[in-house]
Design an enzyme around this catalytic site. Structure first.
Site, PDB file in Angstrom:
ATOM      1  CD  GLN A   1      -2.695   1.594   0.331  1.00  0.00           C
ATOM      2  OE1 GLN A   1      -3.134   0.688  -0.380  1.00  0.00           O
ATOM      3  NE2 GLN A   1      -3.055   2.855   0.170  1.00  0.00           N
ATOM      4  CD  GLU A   2       2.652   3.750   3.872  1.00  0.00           C
ATOM      5  OE1 GLU A   2       3.156   4.722   3.271  1.00  0.00           O
ATOM      6  OE2 GLU A   2       1.816   3.884   4.778  1.00  0.00           O
ATOM      7  CB  SER A   3       6.551   2.069  -1.551  1.00  0.00           C
ATOM      8  OG  SER A   3       6.894   0.705  -1.308  1.00  0.00           O
TER       9      SER A   3
END
Length: 325
Positions: A170-172
């Site tokens: 989700q983050e990167s």
């Protein structure tokens, strides 16, 4: 995972089934849940839990034309991108790759995605699959990057392996040199202040001395600090993965504030009422990705199936010493 219209439709179908069930129409609600449970989505997975069925990933490996694969791999842009990528000169690699993509038809994007996957360039593979709209090759879209490292750190900090992967996805989307507008860096998008705080508290688990934010672009350092941060958040919120996930995005102080004013104990309903839309969608995405990774890693640590046993506290008094993100 899904476009907004599809998610909105799934949301409506899920809560309609809940309403039908609470009106006493059990058989009708089961039919509604079973139909929705066929979908690979947040609400599809929730529906699976309601009828006690395994979540459906609906995986389909994409086949690529070997001649096209060879032709694209042998272009000058691909050759240069490959060399730059393996020399860790990622900006130059991306420049060559983007030049290649600009000359590639939409129907050839899946082949590019396969090439990037075979190189180990997970981020570009994920992007190409998404742009091609061929989203059923789950094994490639959700890579098990540095599996042994993620396993080791997750075990040390006593967190679910699938959660660590879901947060990274989700983050990167596994972009190792990602830098946000707020200055968060690397795979798990840590700020320098958060990294310093985590390093001080978890120094014995961090194998390299941390002092400079550039170190967050080193995958192993980022994984160590990011998973240590997740472990800290999970302890702060007494093992409640939903609250810890919300805190990773919005900050512990905001989650604590929401809990002080909270009157909703149902975890799924609480998610729907998270004040920040970004955090609300973030939590749904992470829980969806965690379900997927739970199956892909055969770790049997999905949290969605456990949500009935983790009500949201309606008040919470705790001393939060978590660095803001």
């Amino acid at each position: 995972m899904k476009n907004k219209k599809s998610l909105d439709a799934d949301k409506w179908r899920y809560w309609r089934a809940i309403a039908v069930e609470r009106l006493g129409h059990k058989k009708a609600s089961i039919r509604l849940f079973e139909n929705l449970a066929k979908k690979r989505s947040y609400y599809g997975f929730l529906a699976s839990n309601e009828v006690k069925q395994p979540a459906q990933l609906n995986k389909l490996q994409q086949e690529v034309d070997s001649f096209l694969y060879s032709s694209l791999s042998q272009t000058d842009e691909a050759k240069r991108a490959y060399e730059f990528y393996h020399l860790d000169r990622l900006n130059l690699a991306r420049s060559e790759w983007n030049n290649l993509k600009s000359k590639t038809s939409h129907s050839q994007l899946v082949t590019l995605a396969q090439i990037a996957h075979d190189w180990g360039w997970n981020h570009q593979s994920i992007l190409a699959f998404a742009k091609s709209r061929n989203i059923d090759d789950i094994d490639k879209r959700f890579p098990r990057y540095k599996l042994s490292k993620y396993q080791l750190e997750s075990e040390q900090h006593e967190i679910p392996l699938s959660w660590a992967y879901a947060i990274t996805r989700q983050e990167s989307a596994f972009k190792v040199d990602a830098i946000s507008s707020a200055g968060a860096k690397g795979l798990m998008q840590l700020t320098h202040n958060t990294a310093k705080h985590v390093y001080r508290k978890s120094k014995k688990f961090i194998h390299h001395r941390y002092s400079n934010s550039r170190q967050l672009l080193d995958p192993d350092t980022n994984i160590e600090l990011g998973i240590a941060h997740l472990g800290e958040l999970l302890k702060t919120f007494n093992g409640h993965l939903i609250l810890a996930t919300a805190a990773y995005n919005a900050g512990s102080h905001r989650v604590e504030q929401w809990l002080r004013n909270n009157s909703v104990s149902d975890p799924i309903l609480w998610i729907e009422q998270i004040p920040y839309k970004e955090t609300r969608e973030y939590v749904k995405n992470v829980l969806t990705y965690q379900e997927i990774y739970s199956q892909l890693t055969e770790s049997d640590d999905s949290f969605l199936s456990k949500t009935p046993y983790f009500p949201i506290p309606t008040s919470m008094q705790t001393n939060l010493n978590v660095g803001s993100r």
